[in-house]
Design a protein around this motif. Structure first.
Motif, mmCIF file in Angstrom:
data_model
loop_
_atom_site.group_PDB
_atom_site.id
_atom_site.type_symbol
_atom_site.label_atom_id
_atom_site.label_comp_id
_atom_site.label_asym_id
_atom_site.label_seq_id
_atom_site.Cartn_x
_atom_site.Cartn_y
_atom_site.Cartn_z
ATOM 1 N N LEU A 137 -18.518 36.730 -1.156
ATOM 2 C CA LEU A 137 -17.245 36.075 -1.388
ATOM 3 C C LEU A 137 -16.229 37.074 -1.921
ATOM 4 O O LEU A 137 -16.585 38.028 -2.620
ATOM 5 N N SER A 138 -14.966 36.837 -1.631
ATOM 6 C CA SER A 138 -13.916 37.668 -2.206
ATOM 7 C C SER A 138 -13.817 37.374 -3.709
ATOM 8 O O SER A 138 -14.197 36.279 -4.162
ATOM 9 N N ARG B 1 -18.972 29.073 -4.317
ATOM 10 C CA ARG B 1 -20.333 29.616 -4.329
ATOM 11 C C ARG B 1 -20.755 29.959 -2.905
ATOM 12 O O ARG B 1 -20.164 29.456 -1.950
ATOM 13 N N LEU B 2 -21.775 30.782 -2.779
ATOM 14 C CA LEU B 2 -22.215 31.251 -1.467
ATOM 15 C C LEU B 2 -23.734 31.249 -1.367
ATOM 16 O O LEU B 2 -24.430 31.674 -2.299
ATOM 17 N N THR C 42 -20.079 27.391 7.059
ATOM 18 C CA THR C 42 -19.643 26.037 6.722
ATOM 19 C C THR C 42 -19.234 26.006 5.263
ATOM 20 O O THR C 42 -19.947 26.522 4.401
ATOM 21 N N LEU C 43 -18.086 25.401 5.014
ATOM 22 C CA LEU C 43 -17.637 25.173 3.652
ATOM 23 C C LEU C 43 -17.795 23.694 3.330
ATOM 24 O O LEU C 43 -17.237 22.839 4.015
ATOM 25 N N LEU C 44 -18.567 23.392 2.292
ATOM 26 C CA LEU C 44 -18.746 22.019 1.824
ATOM 27 C C LEU C 44 -17.736 21.738 0.716
ATOM 28 O O LEU C 44 -17.670 22.463 -0.280
ATOM 29 N N PHE D 66 -15.724 37.722 4.421
ATOM 30 C CA PHE D 66 -15.107 38.102 3.157
ATOM 31 C C PHE D 66 -13.619 37.765 3.170
ATOM 32 O O PHE D 66 -13.084 37.160 2.222
ATOM 33 N N ALA D 67 -12.950 38.135 4.260
ATOM 34 C CA ALA D 67 -11.519 37.838 4.391
ATOM 35 C C ALA D 67 -11.269 36.336 4.520
ATOM 36 O O ALA D 67 -10.281 35.812 4.005
ATOM 37 N N LEU D 68 -12.171 35.626 5.210
ATOM 38 C CA LEU D 68 -12.037 34.183 5.384
ATOM 39 C C LEU D 68 -12.152 33.464 4.043
ATOM 40 O O LEU D 68 -11.371 32.547 3.745
ATOM 41 N N SER D 69 -13.124 33.862 3.230
ATOM 42 C CA SER D 69 -13.292 33.219 1.922
ATOM 43 C C SER D 69 -12.061 33.420 1.060
ATOM 44 O O SER D 69 -11.684 32.546 0.270
#
Length: 276
Positions: free
Chosen positions: A7-8, A17-18, A71-73, A190-193
């Motif tokens: 994560l960034s 969280r990841l 996927t982001l919850l 990383f950029a997406l987060s």
């Protein structure tokens, strides 16, 4: 060995969280399972090899090793209609991430692509695709679970063709490697987060939906051009006029009447003009 995802710092500071996996069946499916088990959300599930992914309307999503499946919850504390607009948030975040990691001039826009590349190298196709040079680069799938009586959980699945793309599809597709971009799935994630944090702040639980809509329209593919929309048995043809306040597609027919569409598959160009 688990793929190198992180994560960034901005995402970490914001409480995200990841969990990353070397291989997984479906990140969306796992996210929904976690939601039913009581996960509080703001959880990213990520892999570089998804073996059982799915797209809209139950279609399979091919997950080649090295591509990005994430996927982001979230538990956004909003109604279902507002939660659906998170697909536009996701598309904007992904485009921002791509612009951050893909060097300028890394690939050329085809001279005949026209409005399909409106807004720069990457365009947003309603309702949930990101195009590169008019070809499909990514798909976004939102799925929900009712974790409690007034508790909606939403899984925002984002798949990106990083090193490979499917062939023989009814639409053109591409991947970052084929475009000459050496970005890895880890670098893109990383950029997406990072970009997701900014766009969620703009969205503000739906209060900033107007600003999200305006940003999305700035990069919309096919705006002002002829489109054909398959709504699941019915084909609606006309000019893609805008996206309304509820993020429905607005099509202006030959008779001047406007049709608002909540869900469907959009086709541009020659396909849109064929009459059956």
């Amino acid at each position: 060995m688990t793929a190198a995802f992180a994560l960034s710092p901005t995402a970490v500071a914001d409480g995200f969280r990841l969990e990353s996996f070397a291989e997984i069946g479906s990140t969306n499916q796992l996210a929904l399972e976690r939601a039913r088990q009581g996960d509080p959300g703001k959880l990213w599930l990520v892999t570089g090899h998804q073996t059982g992914g799915r797209g809209r309307r139950g279609r399979p999503w091919e997950g080649r090793p090295g591509n990005l499946a994430s996927t982001l919850l979230l538990r956004p504390q909003v109604g279902l209609s507002v939660a659906a607009s998170l697909g536009f948030v996701a598309a904007l975040a992904l485009r921002d991430a791509l612009l951050a990691v893909v060097p300028k001039g890394a690939f050329a826009i085809a001279p005949d692509a026209g409005d399909l590349v409106r807004g720069g190298r990457f365009a947003l196709k309603w309702p949930n695709d990101v195009l590169a040079d008019g070809a499909k680069l990514s798909g976004i799938l939102l799925e929900t679970a009712q974790a409690g009586q007034d508790d909606l959980a939403i899984a925002i699945g984002i798949g990106v063709n990083v090193v490979d793309h499917p062939r023989g599809t009814p639409y053109p597709a591409t991947d970052l490697s084929a475009m000459g971009c050496g970005c890895s799935a880890g670098e893109l994630f990383f950029a997406l987060s990072d970009a997701f944090v900014d766009n969620l702040r703009l969205w503000r639980a739906g209060q900033g939906l107007s600003a999200i809509r305006d940003r999305w329209l700035e990069g919309a593919a096919g705006l002002g051009s002829q489109v054909a929309v398959d709504t699941g048995g019915t084909i609606v043809r006309g000019v893609f006029e805008t996206v309304d306040a509820d993020c429905h597609l607005v099509i202006r027919g030959d008779d001047g009447a406007a049709t608002r569409i909540a869900a469907g598959d959009v086709h541009f160009g020659a396909v849109a003009s064929v009459r059956t």
